[in-house]
Motif scaffolding. Sequence first.
Motif, short mmCIF file in Angstrom:
data_model
loop_
_atom_site.label_atom_id
_atom_site.label_comp_id
_atom_site.label_asym_id
_atom_site.label_seq_id
_atom_site.Cartn_x
_atom_site.Cartn_y
_atom_site.Cartn_z
N VAL A 1 -46.83 2.32 -40.59
CA VAL A 1 -46.95 0.94 -40.12
C VAL A 1 -46.35 0.79 -38.73
CG1 VAL A 1 -46.18 -1.44 -40.51
CG2 VAL A 1 -47.04 -0.08 -42.42
N PHE A 2 -45.15 1.33 -38.52
CA PHE A 2 -44.52 1.22 -37.20
C PHE A 2 -45.35 1.94 -36.13
CE2 PHE A 2 -40.42 -0.08 -39.15
CZ PHE A 2 -40.10 -1.10 -38.27
N MET A 3 -45.88 3.12 -36.46
CA MET A 3 -46.68 3.86 -35.48
C MET A 3 -47.96 3.10 -35.12
SD MET A 3 -45.18 6.58 -34.38
CE MET A 3 -46.50 7.65 -33.78
N SER A 4 -48.49 2.33 -36.08
CA SER A 4 -49.70 1.55 -35.81
C SER A 4 -49.44 0.44 -34.79
CB SER A 4 -50.24 0.95 -37.12
OG SER A 4 -49.43 -0.13 -37.57
N PHE A 5 -48.18 0.06 -34.61
CA PHE A 5 -47.85 -0.98 -33.64
C PHE A 5 -48.17 -0.54 -32.21
CE2 PHE A 5 -44.34 -2.97 -36.52
CZ PHE A 5 -45.34 -3.43 -37.37
N ASN A 6 -48.25 0.78 -31.98
CA ASN A 6 -48.58 1.27 -30.63
C ASN A 6 -49.95 0.78 -30.17
OD1 ASN A 6 -46.24 2.83 -29.93
ND2 ASN A 6 -46.88 4.37 -31.40
N ASP A 7 -50.81 0.47 -31.12
CA ASP A 7 -52.15 -0.02 -30.80
C ASP A 7 -52.27 -1.53 -31.02
OD1 ASP A 7 -53.10 2.60 -30.24
OD2 ASP A 7 -53.27 2.97 -32.40
N ASP A 8 -51.13 -2.18 -31.17
CA ASP A 8 -51.11 -3.62 -31.45
C ASP A 8 -50.27 -4.30 -30.37
OD1 ASP A 8 -50.58 -6.20 -32.46
OD2 ASP A 8 -50.85 -5.51 -34.52
N GLU A 9 -50.93 -4.92 -29.42
CA GLU A 9 -50.24 -5.51 -28.26
C GLU A 9 -49.23 -6.56 -28.70
OE1 GLU A 9 -51.32 -7.83 -24.07
OE2 GLU A 9 -52.91 -6.93 -25.29
N GLU A 10 -49.59 -7.35 -29.71
CA GLU A 10 -48.68 -8.40 -30.17
C GLU A 10 -47.38 -7.83 -30.70
OE1 GLU A 10 -48.47 -11.94 -33.59
OE2 GLU A 10 -50.30 -10.75 -33.34
N MET A 11 -47.47 -6.73 -31.49
CA MET A 11 -46.27 -6.16 -32.08
C MET A 11 -45.43 -5.43 -31.05
SD MET A 11 -46.40 -7.41 -34.97
CE MET A 11 -44.83 -6.72 -35.45
N SER B 1 -33.89 -14.63 -34.19
CA SER B 1 -35.15 -15.37 -34.10
C SER B 1 -36.30 -14.48 -33.66
CB SER B 1 -35.01 -16.56 -33.14
OG SER B 1 -34.69 -16.12 -31.83
N THR B 2 -35.98 -13.48 -32.83
CA THR B 2 -37.02 -12.60 -32.31
C THR B 2 -37.56 -11.65 -33.37
OG1 THR B 2 -35.94 -12.66 -30.13
CG2 THR B 2 -37.57 -10.94 -30.48
N VAL B 3 -36.70 -11.21 -34.30
CA VAL B 3 -37.14 -10.23 -35.30
C VAL B 3 -37.89 -10.87 -36.46
CG1 VAL B 3 -35.23 -8.69 -34.74
CG2 VAL B 3 -34.99 -10.30 -36.64
N GLU B 4 -37.90 -12.19 -36.55
CA GLU B 4 -38.60 -12.84 -37.66
C GLU B 4 -40.08 -12.46 -37.74
OE1 GLU B 4 -37.98 -17.03 -37.73
OE2 GLU B 4 -35.81 -16.87 -38.03
N PRO B 5 -40.82 -12.48 -36.60
CA PRO B 5 -42.23 -12.07 -36.68
C PRO B 5 -42.40 -10.61 -37.11
CG PRO B 5 -41.81 -13.27 -34.65
CD PRO B 5 -40.48 -12.97 -35.26
N THR C 1 -45.19 -6.27 -27.99
CA THR C 1 -44.52 -7.35 -27.25
C THR C 1 -43.27 -7.80 -28.00
OG1 THR C 1 -46.59 -8.14 -26.29
CG2 THR C 1 -44.75 -9.70 -26.36
N ILE C 2 -43.37 -7.89 -29.33
CA ILE C 2 -42.22 -8.26 -30.14
C ILE C 2 -41.12 -7.20 -30.03
CG2 ILE C 2 -41.40 -8.56 -32.52
CD1 ILE C 2 -44.09 -9.93 -33.10
N MET C 3 -41.50 -5.93 -30.12
CA MET C 3 -40.52 -4.85 -30.01
C MET C 3 -39.86 -4.86 -28.63
SD MET C 3 -40.76 -3.49 -33.00
CE MET C 3 -39.84 -1.96 -32.88
N ASP C 4 -40.61 -5.21 -27.62
CA ASP C 4 -40.08 -5.30 -26.26
C ASP C 4 -39.06 -6.43 -26.17
OD1 ASP C 4 -39.71 -4.80 -23.57
OD2 ASP C 4 -41.53 -5.81 -22.93
N GLU C 5 -39.36 -7.55 -26.82
CA GLU C 5 -38.46 -8.69 -26.78
C GLU C 5 -37.17 -8.42 -27.55
OE1 GLU C 5 -40.81 -11.82 -28.39
OE2 GLU C 5 -41.89 -12.22 -26.50
#
Length: 331
Positions: free
Chosen positions: A283-293, A82-86, A295-299
Motif C-alpha cells: 500500500v505504501f509503495m503504491s503511493f509513489n503513483d498517487d500524487e495526492e498521497m 491534523s496532517t496525518v489524518e488523511p 503530497t500528504i507524505m510531503d506535508e
Amino acid sequence: MKKLLPWLLVLMLAVVMVACGTEDANEDADDNSGTEETEETNNNEENGTNEADETEADVTEDLPSEIVMGFVPSQDSANIASTVEPLAERLTEELGVTVRGEVMTNYTALVEAMGNDQVHIGFIPAFGYVLATDRYDNIEAILKSIRHGSSTYKAQYTVRTDSDIESIEDLEGKIWAFPDLASTSGYLYPAAQLMDDYGVERAEEYFSDMIQAGSHDNALITVLEGDADVATTFDDARTAIEEDYPEAMDDLKVLGYTDEIPNDTISINTSLPQSFIDQVISVFMSFNDDEEMITIMDEVYNWTGIDNASDSDYDVVRSVAEKFSDEVTLD
C-alpha cells in the motif's frame, strides 16, 4: 456360396452394431468424465475461495482492533496530527482495519511504544531505529523515505544571519539548540562530526549551554528569537517554519552540513502477521503513483517518495551510535 451370403451379411451387420455401441459408450464415458472434471474443478475453486477467505479471516483475527501509526514531532505536534489524518483514513480503507495516527512526545516514546506493542507502524528516524533494534527484537525497517530523488540527507547547522559566527569552529562556547538527544540529524550526527573533525571530546563541554527544544521547528525558532546561537536540524528545515515566520529564510543562514545520513524509516511491529506486513508495504509503495498521497507524505515529513528498506541500510548509523552508547539510551 449363395447360401453363405445371407449369413455373411448378418455377421457384418452385427460387427457394425457392436462397433457403434462401443463408440457411443466411449462418448458417454467421455461426457461423464467431463462432467466429473467440471464438478471437481468447481469444488476446487470453491475450496480455494474458502481457503482464501479463511486465510484472510485468520489474519484479521490475529490483528489488533486498531492499528496505531506513530510519529515524532519534527514540527508542531498539532500540525502533524491534523496532517496525518488523511493518511490514516486512506490506510484504513486500503488495509481493511482501522488505522489511527498518534504523535508521540519524542523519539524515545515512539520506540518504547513500538517495543511494547502499543504502536504498530512507526515513522522512526535513522538513529531512533538503531536504538530501537538494539533494545527490542520486534521492530524492523520495511520502507524508507525518498526526498527529492535521494534516500540520504544531511544535518544542517543554522545560525542567525546577523551573528558573528562564520564557521563551525566559532561555535565553541555558544548555545546549541537541538530537537532531541535521539535525533539523528538534530543531535547525533552533528555531535559525531564535532568529535571526529574538530577534536571535541564531549558536546556538552564544547558549548556553554544546550537546549533540547523538542522538535526541529522549535530548535530553529529558538535561534531565530535569540535564545540560542545555533540549531541543528535536517536540511532545509527553515522551509517548515517559513509560513509562520516569513523572515526565517533571510534571518537564518546555513553554516554547514554533516555527512550523508540514511533517510527515515517506516518500521513495523513484527508481531503482526507477515501477510499483513506485506500488505502494508504494498500500500505504501503504491503511493509513489498517487500524487495526492505523496503530497500528504510531503506535508507530514517532506517525503517525495517511498522505497524499500532493510535493516542493513542502517549499519552506518550504528557505527555513529557507538560513540554515544553511554550518553544516549532509551531509559
